[in-house]
Design a protein around this motif. Structure first.
Motif, PDB file in Angstrom:
ATOM      1  N   LEU A  34       0.842  -1.198   0.000  1.00  0.00           N
ATOM      2  CA  LEU A  34       0.000   0.000   0.000  1.00  0.00           C
ATOM      3  C   LEU A  34       0.880   1.252   0.000  1.00  0.00           C
ATOM      4  N   ALA A  35       1.918   1.259   0.826  1.00  0.00           N
ATOM      5  CA  ALA A  35       2.847   2.390   0.839  1.00  0.00           C
ATOM      6  C   ALA A  35       3.529   2.543  -0.521  1.00  0.00           C
ATOM      7  N   GLU A  36       3.912   1.418  -1.128  1.00  0.00           N
ATOM      8  CA  GLU A  36       4.521   1.477  -2.456  1.00  0.00           C
ATOM      9  C   GLU A  36       3.563   2.097  -3.466  1.00  0.00           C
ATOM     10  N   ALA A  37       2.308   1.695  -3.428  1.00  0.00           N
ATOM     11  CA  ALA A  37       1.313   2.245  -4.354  1.00  0.00           C
ATOM     12  C   ALA A  37       1.135   3.747  -4.134  1.00  0.00           C
ATOM     13  N   PHE A  38       1.032   4.174  -2.880  1.00  0.00           N
ATOM     14  CA  PHE A  38       0.861   5.591  -2.591  1.00  0.00           C
ATOM     15  C   PHE A  38       2.079   6.422  -2.989  1.00  0.00           C
ATOM     16  N   PRO A  42      -1.165   8.315  -6.660  1.00  0.00           N
ATOM     17  CA  PRO A  42      -2.397   8.111  -7.421  1.00  0.00           C
ATOM     18  C   PRO A  42      -3.513   9.050  -6.979  1.00  0.00           C
ATOM     19  N   THR A  43      -4.412   9.336  -7.886  1.00  0.00           N
ATOM     20  CA  THR A  43      -5.627  10.056  -7.529  1.00  0.00           C
ATOM     21  C   THR A  43      -6.763   9.070  -7.265  1.00  0.00           C
ATOM     22  N   CYS A  44      -6.550   7.819  -7.678  1.00  0.00           N
ATOM     23  CA  CYS A  44      -7.531   6.760  -7.464  1.00  0.00           C
ATOM     24  C   CYS A  44      -6.776   5.480  -7.092  1.00  0.00           C
ATOM     25  N   LEU A  45      -7.179   4.836  -5.993  1.00  0.00           N
ATOM     26  CA  LEU A  45      -6.549   3.602  -5.536  1.00  0.00           C
ATOM     27  C   LEU A  45      -7.631   2.708  -4.970  1.00  0.00           C
ATOM     28  N   SER A  46      -7.546   1.422  -5.282  1.00  0.00           N
ATOM     29  CA  SER A  46      -8.486   0.453  -4.725  1.00  0.00           C
ATOM     30  C   SER A  46      -7.760  -0.866  -4.513  1.00  0.00           C
ATOM     31  N   TYR A  47      -8.368  -1.715  -3.695  1.00  0.00           N
ATOM     32  CA  TYR A  47      -7.827  -3.066  -3.494  1.00  0.00           C
ATOM     33  C   TYR A  47      -8.981  -4.021  -3.265  1.00  0.00           C
ATOM     34  N   GLU A  54      -4.865  -1.766  -7.099  1.00  0.00           N
ATOM     35  CA  GLU A  54      -4.857  -1.092  -8.396  1.00  0.00           C
ATOM     36  C   GLU A  54      -4.878   0.407  -8.141  1.00  0.00           C
ATOM     37  N   HIS A  55      -4.127   1.161  -8.978  1.00  0.00           N
ATOM     38  CA  HIS A  55      -4.092   2.611  -8.824  1.00  0.00           C
ATOM     39  C   HIS A  55      -3.711   3.246 -10.153  1.00  0.00           C
ATOM     40  N   THR A  82     -10.342   7.709   6.734  1.00  0.00           N
ATOM     41  CA  THR A  82     -10.018   6.727   5.707  1.00  0.00           C
ATOM     42  C   THR A  82     -11.267   6.058   5.149  1.00  0.00           C
ATOM     43  N   SER A  83     -11.182   5.667   3.893  1.00  0.00           N
ATOM     44  CA  SER A  83     -12.236   4.866   3.280  1.00  0.00           C
ATOM     45  C   SER A  83     -11.770   3.403   3.179  1.00  0.00           C
ATOM     46  N   MET A  84     -10.600   3.133   3.725  1.00  0.00           N
ATOM     47  CA  MET A  84     -10.027   1.786   3.669  1.00  0.00           C
ATOM     48  C   MET A  84     -10.414   0.993   4.908  1.00  0.00           C
ATOM     49  N   ASP A  85     -10.082  -0.285   4.870  1.00  0.00           N
ATOM     50  CA  ASP A  85     -10.378  -1.161   5.995  1.00  0.00           C
ATOM     51  C   ASP A  85      -9.628  -0.730   7.249  1.00  0.00           C
ATOM     52  N   GLU A  86     -10.132  -1.159   8.387  1.00  0.00           N
ATOM     53  CA  GLU A  86      -9.497  -0.883   9.666  1.00  0.00           C
ATOM     54  C   GLU A  86      -8.032  -1.332   9.642  1.00  0.00           C
ATOM     55  N   ASN A  87      -7.167  -0.524  10.179  1.00  0.00           N
ATOM     56  CA  ASN A  87      -5.727  -0.771  10.296  1.00  0.00           C
ATOM     57  C   ASN A  87      -4.951  -0.631   8.994  1.00  0.00           C
TER      58      ASN A  87
END
Length: 108
Positions: A34-38, A42-47, A54-55, A82-87
């Motif tokens: 996730l850190a690598e992707a950020f 990206p302006t858009c990222l999902s998993y 994907e980003h 955050t819109s991501m999962d907990e932790n």
């Protein structure tokens, strides 16, 4: 997706700039990918539920580890918006030293 936090684990930060210290309010995670992707900004990222990310980021990135002890709830806290999962992502509560571990070229 369930993300477990290891209190003694490594914390990562991805950025597109060279750093020696993170500012208060910076985002950190124990999920290296996730850190690598950020780091590619990206302006858009999902998993998905399997952790496949994907980003649309295209910038050269840098992967850092936090280079000092970190206590959850003291030095960092869960990201409140955050819109991501907990932790998945946390915010720093104070400046933290970082160590560059990788330069990441954008690849698709």
């Amino acid at each position: 997706m369930k993300i477990e936090i290891n209190p003694d684990g490594v914390w990562y930060h991805g950025s597109n700039v060279i750093l020696s210290r993170l500012r208060e309010g910076s985002t950190v995670t124990q999920w290296k990918e996730l850190a690598e992707a950020f780091s590619h900004k990206p302006t858009c990222l999902s998993y998905d539920d399997d952790g496949n990310i994907e980003h649309n980021g295209t910038e050269k990135g840098y992967l850092y580890i936090i280079d000092e002890p970190v206590a959850v709830g003291e030095d960092i806290c869960p990201h409140p918006g955050t819109s991501m999962d907990e932790n998945a992502e946390f915010l720093t509560r104070r400046p933290l030293k970082v160590k560059l571990t990788a330069e990441l070229e954008y690849t698709r």
